[in-house]
Scaffold this motif. Structure first.
Motif, PDB file in Angstrom:
ATOM      1  N   ALA A   1      -1.303   6.496  -5.188  1.00 34.81           N
ATOM      2  CA  ALA A   1      -1.990   7.363  -6.156  1.00 34.81           C
ATOM      3  C   ALA A   1      -3.422   6.882  -6.397  1.00 34.81           C
ATOM      4  O   ALA A   1      -4.356   7.686  -6.491  1.00 34.81           O
ATOM      5  CB  ALA A   1      -1.213   7.400  -7.465  1.00 34.81           C
ATOM      6  N   ILE A   2      -3.607   5.557  -6.491  1.00 35.99           N
ATOM      7  CA  ILE A   2      -4.963   5.021  -6.705  1.00 35.99           C
ATOM      8  C   ILE A   2      -5.823   5.241  -5.473  1.00 35.99           C
ATOM      9  O   ILE A   2      -6.998   5.631  -5.567  1.00 35.99           O
ATOM     10  CB  ILE A   2      -4.887   3.523  -7.059  1.00 35.99           C
ATOM     11  CG1 ILE A   2      -4.149   3.320  -8.387  1.00 35.99           C
ATOM     12  CG2 ILE A   2      -6.282   2.924  -7.150  1.00 35.99           C
ATOM     13  CD1 ILE A   2      -3.951   1.873  -8.759  1.00 35.99           C
ATOM     14  N   LEU A   3      -5.254   5.005  -4.289  1.00 35.26           N
ATOM     15  CA  LEU A   3      -6.012   5.219  -3.058  1.00 35.26           C
ATOM     16  C   LEU A   3      -6.377   6.684  -2.878  1.00 35.26           C
ATOM     17  O   LEU A   3      -7.419   7.001  -2.285  1.00 35.26           O
ATOM     18  CB  LEU A   3      -5.200   4.718  -1.860  1.00 35.26           C
ATOM     19  CG  LEU A   3      -5.077   3.189  -1.743  1.00 35.26           C
ATOM     20  CD1 LEU A   3      -4.051   2.808  -0.690  1.00 35.26           C
ATOM     21  CD2 LEU A   3      -6.428   2.567  -1.417  1.00 35.26           C
ATOM     22  N   GLN A   4      -5.546   7.580  -3.387  1.00 34.77           N
ATOM     23  CA  GLN A   4      -5.874   9.008  -3.339  1.00 34.77           C
ATOM     24  C   GLN A   4      -7.163   9.272  -4.125  1.00 34.77           C
ATOM     25  O   GLN A   4      -8.014  10.065  -3.692  1.00 34.77           O
ATOM     26  CB  GLN A   4      -4.715   9.810  -3.935  1.00 34.77           C
ATOM     27  CG  GLN A   4      -4.937  11.316  -3.993  1.00 34.77           C
ATOM     28  CD  GLN A   4      -4.818  11.968  -2.634  1.00 34.77           C
ATOM     29  OE1 GLN A   4      -4.024  11.541  -1.820  1.00 34.77           O
ATOM     30  NE2 GLN A   4      -5.608  13.006  -2.398  1.00 34.77           N
TER      31      GLN A   4
ATOM     32  N   ILE B   1       0.833  -1.209   0.000  1.00 35.28           N
ATOM     33  CA  ILE B   1       0.000   0.000   0.000  1.00 35.28           C
ATOM     34  C   ILE B   1       0.867   1.258   0.000  1.00 35.28           C
ATOM     35  O   ILE B   1       0.462   2.302  -0.525  1.00 35.28           O
ATOM     36  CB  ILE B   1      -0.941  -0.030   1.220  1.00 35.28           C
ATOM     37  CG1 ILE B   1      -2.052  -1.070   0.988  1.00 35.28           C
ATOM     38  CG2 ILE B   1      -1.566   1.332   1.494  1.00 35.28           C
ATOM     39  CD1 ILE B   1      -2.907  -1.348   2.202  1.00 35.28           C
ATOM     40  N   LEU B   2       2.076   1.164   0.548  1.00 35.25           N
ATOM     41  CA  LEU B   2       2.964   2.332   0.616  1.00 35.25           C
ATOM     42  C   LEU B   2       3.650   2.634  -0.719  1.00 35.25           C
ATOM     43  O   LEU B   2       4.313   3.665  -0.845  1.00 35.25           O
ATOM     44  CB  LEU B   2       4.039   2.110   1.688  1.00 35.25           C
ATOM     45  CG  LEU B   2       3.549   2.172   3.139  1.00 35.25           C
ATOM     46  CD1 LEU B   2       4.638   1.711   4.082  1.00 35.25           C
ATOM     47  CD2 LEU B   2       3.094   3.580   3.492  1.00 35.25           C
TER      48      LEU B   2
ATOM     49  N   ILE C   1      -2.545   9.054   1.552  1.00 32.90           N
ATOM     50  CA  ILE C   1      -1.323   8.721   2.288  1.00 32.90           C
ATOM     51  C   ILE C   1      -0.241   9.652   1.762  1.00 32.90           C
ATOM     52  O   ILE C   1       0.191   9.544   0.617  1.00 32.90           O
ATOM     53  CB  ILE C   1      -0.912   7.256   2.079  1.00 32.90           C
ATOM     54  CG1 ILE C   1      -2.048   6.315   2.489  1.00 32.90           C
ATOM     55  CG2 ILE C   1       0.365   6.937   2.880  1.00 32.90           C
ATOM     56  CD1 ILE C   1      -1.795   4.863   2.143  1.00 32.90           C
ATOM     57  N   LYS C   2       0.196  10.588   2.580  1.00 33.91           N
ATOM     58  CA  LYS C   2       1.125  11.615   2.146  1.00 33.91           C
ATOM     59  C   LYS C   2       2.498  11.022   1.833  1.00 33.91           C
ATOM     60  O   LYS C   2       2.919  10.025   2.415  1.00 33.91           O
ATOM     61  CB  LYS C   2       1.271  12.698   3.225  1.00 33.91           C
ATOM     62  CG  LYS C   2      -0.035  13.368   3.607  1.00 33.91           C
ATOM     63  CD  LYS C   2      -0.652  14.113   2.441  1.00 33.91           C
ATOM     64  CE  LYS C   2      -1.925  14.847   2.858  1.00 33.91           C
ATOM     65  NZ  LYS C   2      -2.588  15.505   1.710  1.00 33.91           N
ATOM     66  N   ASN C   3       3.210  11.701   0.913  1.00 38.64           N
ATOM     67  CA  ASN C   3       4.566  11.271   0.557  1.00 38.64           C
ATOM     68  C   ASN C   3       5.490  11.293   1.776  1.00 38.64           C
ATOM     69  O   ASN C   3       6.326  10.404   1.951  1.00 38.64           O
ATOM     70  CB  ASN C   3       5.138  12.166  -0.544  1.00 38.64           C
ATOM     71  CG  ASN C   3       4.487  11.932  -1.882  1.00 38.64           C
ATOM     72  OD1 ASN C   3       4.011  10.826  -2.157  1.00 38.64           O
ATOM     73  ND2 ASN C   3       4.442  12.948  -2.723  1.00 38.64           N
ATOM     74  N   LEU C   4       5.349  12.315   2.611  1.00 43.30           N
ATOM     75  CA  LEU C   4       6.201  12.427   3.785  1.00 43.30           C
ATOM     76  C   LEU C   4       5.957  11.271   4.745  1.00 43.30           C
ATOM     77  O   LEU C   4       6.904  10.708   5.313  1.00 43.30           O
ATOM     78  CB  LEU C   4       5.947  13.765   4.497  1.00 43.30           C
ATOM     79  CG  LEU C   4       6.789  14.024   5.763  1.00 43.30           C
ATOM     80  CD1 LEU C   4       8.277  14.017   5.420  1.00 43.30           C
ATOM     81  CD2 LEU C   4       6.385  15.344   6.410  1.00 43.30           C
ATOM     82  N   ALA C   5       4.693  10.902   4.910  1.00 42.81           N
ATOM     83  CA  ALA C   5       4.381   9.776   5.798  1.00 42.81           C
ATOM     84  C   ALA C   5       4.993   8.486   5.268  1.00 42.81           C
ATOM     85  O   ALA C   5       5.582   7.699   6.025  1.00 42.81           O
ATOM     86  CB  ALA C   5       2.866   9.626   5.936  1.00 42.81           C
ATOM     87  N   ALA C   6       4.872   8.245   3.957  1.00 44.52           N
ATOM     88  CA  ALA C   6       5.454   7.044   3.362  1.00 44.52           C
ATOM     89  C   ALA C   6       6.970   7.045   3.515  1.00 44.52           C
ATOM     90  O   ALA C   6       7.591   6.004   3.794  1.00 44.52           O
ATOM     91  CB  ALA C   6       5.072   6.958   1.880  1.00 44.52           C
TER      92      ALA C   6
END
Length: 978
Positions: free
Chosen positions: A641-644, A634-635, A650-655
């Motif tokens: 992008a699909i989950l968005q 999922i990360l 899920i933010k890039n910074l979080a990933a």
């Protein structure tokens, strides 16, 4: 079909058990018209490939093409209008026949015009929709037949009272194939298979919901379909038979009150799009037009019953025969196995269909899941991924399949368009069903009671809005994820429709950060509020500080920033916790010796061959090894992008921070010795994660890769090649013993094999074709293989020819084992002929190859002259006593080579007796037992004879020790034969 198939739009509060009645029946012998609902999606989105058959009992019959609608075309005023409709048909056909990427894997011939299976459509009524049904057990539902079946082409027939039906409401829960049926209807009309209508005009209600500006009906039609400019003026003034299709009515907020939507009968008058829809359904605007509306059950009541001529419910695949037919068509398409596939692929496709059919017959739970055509698509896509992936890197990931599956079914829909929160359906599912899934994973539970459901869905309900959202979810979405358990004794519990979906949703729940304590949730909200306020206050304070030199202002300014900064540190710890959870679940020691996850998925779909488990037998512990793998998948950037698009951000910074934290946990734990199946899971996790930098760092620490006894399918070979390909370091040892490798496997793994110093390929049924690949490997200028083990493979004489060519040109190989490879004398002679050209080989094992004296002595003679070869294994061959004595006379100091033939060396025990017995011990399960027994008897006789010839008590003791080991082996063989 029984009343269990009726879909209720609203459930009584607090009774989850009544959802049992929603599951449709499976049995029935009535004649039904079939069409395959493959991938669900909204009208105007990318359609799926389907076709048309008629299923009648157990037979299939192609539908008859109707004659062209000359009568309708004759009503057109001029030829230009006829040409306009033909252009319109061509445009619609091209658009609705287009295949998304997810469908192209099934072969170029799979399209809307190919044969397919429709879900069953049942005629219903508003009274049935609103009336509660008696609670039924799942077993009763599975046995009751489907009644009141109606085909797609008969939806506009006269009703029971003889009235002509003009408005049809086609409803069904998520995943039943509403949009796919509409696409099929449009394509049928484009190809002349729907003569009832001369013009079909489809509208997407999602598209209409985004526009609020007044527009006339005629302008709306020409805006969407410019080819109809010449046809639109005739609407309402001619007898043109028109069908309007309104797909996804739940996206529109319609008000049928006169105070809310005024009457309008003029197609030229601009009104809001919702007013056009309302007046079309009222039959006040274009009363002669026919209309078909698709919607979810919760929105059926938005249209007053007096405006609906027929209600029809999509009931899915209510019989396993429909499911089998779907799978047969999906998995048997030409080109389904991919480009470059061999002729054996068609046999593999047939075998897959047969195994899947058998599992449907004996395993009711997967049959219950496949009531929804969407899940039939997921099963086929997963099987295609497991069996026909041969590219490096693999074209997709398992997480990507599940994420795309959810996108195709939900496509960013909001749960309830009338609710002010506008929460996306997928976000709501992640918060609620995800919580249930996560708690099940943590407690190792797959069956959920009504109390479990109430705890996850109802415990935090506080407002009217939350209660309304829950009602919509129960009506429209619940059955998509949860279904009644079919296991005896558990009929009143629920399970996830597909087991892996529980692990996916649990992973999504964790990665989205929904697993928070109350303090964390309050802290986050408070931090966001203070953060926004502090920005405004900071501007004011900066202005005031310039006018009034007050010393406390900078201090106040810094105090405002303390809480958001402090909470950001807590958030960082929360991401550390996600990484820790991932590592803990990925390396659970109690799961170390399970099958790898890909084999588990395969077994869950195709079933386990062998006797069925007795109902009273205790079930195995539940395994959730996909859960951490889905977390990593999922990360990945593509899945985020699909989950968005689905409203799950899920933010890039979080990933990035989670990946950073994983380096401390996942990589450190992976350095411990992992069993082969667990190591395969770890490699698959790295593939799903799709982060090459992280994967490269993780792989650099793997110097030894042991995958022995893991069934290396083409997919697993592709995963191994991709993951190992992220670096170019040399691998000390790669153990692929007993991994079901073949020629295509070696071809996929070729770049990895080049970098391995020790390569174990024993017990893989590698024949002459595989030896050709090994020859190319050993002759490659970048090959570093020094130790190659090919024992117990049917190499044969032709394979020996390829290997001898490799020996002649290779410069890295020092140890070669051809133990038990059916070489025979001719194969050994071929190898001996090319040994002289090799300058690096140090050890050669030709044991158990039926060599006679001539071939064995020839090999030894060549070995004497070899510069580096000092050891040749010749035990368990057909060597006579004379040949044995001649080989025994060889001395290392004089001849430069040592031949290992028997356990004795004259009147002493051979220095290599333990090596020989160890080889025999390891290979006993794979060798001919009778032949091994005969050789062991000869060895024992030789040991006893040599012991009698020596007077040295120390040597006698050594002989007795070795004799006891041989007798143990003989006893073991005799015991196993008994």
């Amino acid at each position: 079909m029984s009343r269990a198939m009726q879909c209720q739009s609203c459930l009584p509060w607090g009774s989850w058990t009544q959802l049992h009645r929603f599951l449709p029946g499976r049995r029935g012998n009535r004649s039904v018209y079939l069409c395959a609902a493959s991938v669900p999606g909204e009208l105007g989105s990318v359609p799926v490939g389907l076709g048309c058959v008629r299923y009648e009992g157990g037979s299939q019959e192609h539908s008859v093409k109707p004659s062209s609608s000359r009568h309708g075309l004759s009503q057109l005023r001029n030829v230009a209008s006829s040409d306009a409709i033909k252009k319109h048909q061509k445009s619609l056909s091209a658009w609705f026949s287009h295949q998304p990427n997810e469908e192209r894997q099934f072969g170029p011939s799979f399209s809307l015009d190919a044969v397919h299976v429709d879900p069953v459509i049942r005629e219903s009524s508003l009274e049935e929709i609103l009336k509660p049904s008696p609670d039924l057990t799942i077993q009763n539902q599975l046995q009751q037949p489907c009644s009141q079946v109606i085909s797609l082409q008969n939806l506009f027939d006269v009703d029971a009272c003889g009235r002509q039906v003009k408005n049809v409401v086609l409803y069904g829960t998520v995943g039943t194939g509403k949009s796919t049926l509409i696409k099929k209807m449009v394509v049928d009309w484009c190809h002349g298979r729907l003569p009832r209508f001369e013009l079909v005009i489809p509208f997407s209600c999602e598209d209409l919901s985004h526009s609020h500006a007044p527009i006339s009906l005629r302008r709306l039609i020409t805006k969407k379909y410019q080819h109809l400019r010449d046809v639109v003026p005739m609407l309402g003034v001619s007898n043109l038979k028109v069908l309007f299709i309104l797909n996804g009515l739940e996206r529109l907020n319609l008000d049928f009150r006169l105070a809310g939507t005024e009457l309008c009968c003029d197609p030229n008058e601009p009104v809001p799009p919702s007013a056009i829809v309302v007046n079309l359904l009222r039959k006040y605007l274009l009363p002669e037009a026919s209309i078909i509306v698709t919607t979810r059950p919760s929105a059926v009541r938005r249209i007053p019953g007096k405006y609906v001529g027929r209600y029809a419910e999509i009931c899915g695949f209510s019989d396993t025969n429909l499911q089998k037919l779907y799978f047969q068509m999906r998995l048997s398409q030409p080109g389904c196995s991919g480009e470059g596939s061999t002729g054996s692929s068609s046999g593999e496709q047939e075998n897959l269909v047969e195994m899947l059919s058998r599992n449907l017959e004996r395993h009711n739970q997967i049959a219950a899941a496949c009531f929804l055509p969407s899940y039939c698509w997921l099963v086929c896509t997963t099987l295609h991924f497991l069996y026909f992936t041969r590219t490096v890197p693999p074209s997709q990931t398992l997480t990507g399949i599940y994420t795309s599956f959810l996108r195709l079914n939900f496509s960013g829909e909001v749960l309830d368009s009338t609710d002010s929160t506008n929460i996306s359906m997928m976000k709501y599912v992640a918060k609620t069903v995800g919580k249930l899934a996560y708690e099940g994973v943590m407690s190792r539970k797959t069956c959920f009671t009504e109390d479990d459901l109430q705890q996850c869905f109802e415990v935090e309900m506080k407002t009217e809005s939350e209660l309304n959202l829950l009602e919509v979810f129960r009506s429209d979405v619940f059955r998509f994820f949860l279904t009644p358990c079919v296991q005896l004794g558990k009929e009143h519990t629920f399970v996830f429709t597909i087991p892996a979906m529980q692990e996916y949703l649990a992973a999504l729940y964790v990665v989205l950060g929904e697993k928070k304590t109350l303090a964390q949730r309050v802290g986050k909200e408070l931090s966001e509020v203070i953060g926004k306020v502090s920005e405004d206050v900071a501007v004011v304070l900066s202005i005031v500080s310039k006018v009034l030199p007050l010393r406390f202002l900078p201090v106040l300014f810094n105090l405002l920033k303390i809480f958001p900064r402090y909470f950001s540190r807590l958030s960082g710890k929360d991401r550390d916790a996600i990484a820790h959870t991932m590592a803990e679940e990925l390396f659970k020691e109690e799961d170390y010796y399970n099958d790898d996850v890909l084999d588990q998925i395969n077994s869950s779909i195709l079933g386990m061959e062998g006797p069925m488990r007795h109902p009273d037998e205790a079930p195995d512990d539940e395994v959730f090894e996909l859960f951490p793998i889905f977390m990593g998948g999922i990360l990945s950037r593509r899945n985020r992008a699909i989950l968005q698009q689905l409203g799950c951000s899920i933010k890039n910074l979080a990933a990035f921070e989670i990946a950073k934290a994983m380096k401390k946990t996942v990589i450190r734990n992976s350095r411990k010795g992992l069993p082969p199946s667990e190591l395969m899971d770890y490699l698959f996790f790295l593939h799903e994660f799709q982060n090459e930098r992280f994967t490269a760092e993780a792989i650099r620490s793997l110097r030894t890769v042991n995958l022995s006894s893991v069934k290396m399918t083409p997919l697993k070979c592709s995963v191994l090649a991709y993951v190992m390909g992220t670096t170019c370091h040399e691998v000390e040892e790669l153990n692929l013993t007993s991994c079901n490798l073949d020629t295509s496997s070696l071809r996929i793994l070729f770049p990895v094999l080049l970098r391995c110093k020790a390569l174990h390929l024993q017990l893989n049924s590698l024949g002459s074709d595989a030896c050709k690949e090994i020859r190319d490997l050993l002759l490659h200028d970048k090959c570093v293989v020094s130790n190659l083990r090919l024992a117990n493979n049917p190499v044969g004489e032709q394979g020996a020819q390829y290997l001898s060519e490799a020996l002649a040109g290779n410069r890295s190989l020092t140890h070669l084992s051809l133990l038990h490879t059916t070489l025979g004398d001719r194969g050994a002679e071929v190898i001996a002929q090319h040994l002289a050209k090799n300058q690096h080989l140090q050890e050669l094992n030709l044991g158990y190859n039926s060599l006679t004296d001539t071939a064995a002595l020839h090999v030894v003679e060549v070995a004497k002259k070899h510069a580096t070869l000092d050891k040749v294994h010749l035990y368990f061959n057909d060597i006579s006593e004379d040949g044995k004595r001649e080989l025994d006379s060889l001395r290392m100091d004089r001849d430069g080579v040592r031949a290992l033939v028997f356990l004795t060396a004259g009147t002493d025990v051979s220095d290599y007796w333990s090596n020989i017995l160890n080889v025999v011990q390891r290979n006993l399960p794979f060798w001919d037992r009778e032949r091994v027994r005969q050789h062991l008897v000869l060895i024992l006789q030789d040991l006893e004879s040599s012991r009698r010839q020596t007077a040295n008590p120390w040597r006698k003791a050594k002989f007795l020790r070795v004799e006891s080991e041989v007798k143990k082996m003989l006893g073991k063989l005799q015991h196993e034969n008994l």
